[in-house]
Motif scaffolding. Structure first.
Motif: not given
Length: 392
Positions: A275-301
């Protein structure tokens, strides 16, 4: 008959004194086995099918004060003439030349003393290095699942030994810096306190390293991901820093790099949505395990998601030097790609399941004042993510 006298005639004759073995060793060592005049190397000559020393120790002020002693006219006694300060290492040809009748008046005591000082000074300056590099140690201890965790003294000593490093100061205690971040992660003020203490300690270590001739800063750190990212941020990538890996080994070799695996670890970027207009981006990094993003604050999900993962996921996949170098290259490249995909991004929300050495590298790679603000999250005991630190 001549009158007799009770006064004996004083004997002013100076005789040659044999040189002590310790004096000979000192002269050879200070000259590095080379003639002080022509620099011929005089150790290991094999002209006669066996190794021999071909250098000669010459006197600046003659060994005796006889008429045939070059530069022997001096009030110095035999002990002064046999001191290292009056001796220099010469090859046979140069020794013969400076003592010859025609050249003795040219090679005065003053000239030879200057030649000796210059040659031995060059030896000192050109060999002023150690087989061990100078190091400053930064040890960071944290509370992990209720227990204090840090590198032990034995593990640090073994890591320095294997890495050919040694304390940068005569007293090793002056080359070691401690930071204990033992507050519970649930406390609201813990991240602000960690940020303040980390910056002060890292600034102190880097200043001391520069004062010690740009000594290498060796880091032994464990802690929550946000703390380690912040540590890397303050260390940056412009200083001589070695971050050691906290492997799963329990012996003295725990903080040493493991051999590279047969197949090199690879990393890849997966863009879930753009989304070229997005001001917020989520980056999940999976190395030791799979990073879950389901429990991030509702303001950024609702923000678009990008995943950065290793080809093999597990707690021990980044324990070789080759693996962390590959991560560093791919991470920097991926950050540039993310900026291009999301040109309007002002904030990057980071959720990372990574080993400590990777978390620190993330912080070191962050380009302050040019990349979007980096917000790092920490998972709580109730499996929710809370904002911990911000880098900008």
């Amino acid at each position: 008959m001549p009158e007799s006298s009770d006064q004996s005639v004083r004997n002013t004759r100076v005789t040659r004194q044999d040189l002590k073995e310790s004096t000979r060793v000192e002269i050879w060592a200070k000259a590095a086995g080379r003639c002080c005049i022509c620099a011929r190397y005089m150790v290991g000559d094999t002209g006669y099918f066996h190794t021999t020393l071909v250098g000669e120790i010459a006197h600046i002020t003659g060994a005796t004060n006889g008429e045939t002693s070059p530069r022997g006219d001096s009030s110095a006694d035999e002990h002064e003439r046999a001191r290292p300060s009056n001796l220099m290492l010469l090859c046979h040809d140069c020794h013969k030349k400076v003592d010859s009748r025609g050249m003795a008046s040219y090679y005065t005591r003053e000239i030879l003393a200057r030649i000796k000082e210059r040659h031995e000074g060059r030896v000192r300056s050109s060999t002023d290095y150690s087989s061990h590099g100078a190091a400053m140690v930064l040890r960071v201890a944290s509370t992990i699942r209720g227990s204090r965790v840090s590198a032990t003294d034995r593990q640090i000593s073994e890591t320095l030994r294997q890495s050919l490093l040694a304390p940068a100061t005569p007293d090793a205690r002056d080359s070691r810096f401690e930071l204990e971040l033992l507050d519970p992660e649930s406390a609201e003020w813990v991240w602000a306190r960690a940020a303040s203490e980390l910056k002060a300690k890292v600034d102190e270590v880097l200043d001391k390293a520069r004062a010690a001739g740009d000594a290498t800063v060796v880091v032994f750190a464990v802690g929550p991901i946000p703390v380690l990212v912040l540590l890397g941020y303050h260390l940056d990538d412009k200083s001589d820093v070695r971050v050691m890996p906290a492997t799963r080994r329990d012996d003295d070799s725990r903080w040493l790099w493991s051999p590279a695996p047969p197949e090199q670890l690879r990393f890849e970027l997966e863009v879930v949505e753009t989304d070229e207009s997005a001001e917020d981006v989520i980056i999940a990094i999976d190395i030791s395990a799979v990073a879950s993003i389901d429990r991030l604050p509702s303001t950024v999900t609702a923000a678009p998601v990008v995943r950065f993962r290793s080809t093999v996921v597990g707690p021990q996949v980044v324990e070789s030097r080759e693996a962390i170098e590959e991560f560093a290259r791919e991470w920097r490249s991926s950050m540039s790609r993310i900026e291009a995909l999301f040109p309007s991004a002002r904030r990057i929300h980071l959720v990372a399941a990574v080993p400590s050495v990777v978390a620190i590298e993330i912080g070191r790679a962050y380009m302050r004042d040019s990349q979007p603000e980096l917000i790092v999250y920490q998972r709580t005991n109730i499996e929710e993510y809370v904002e911990a630190i911000r880098l900008s």
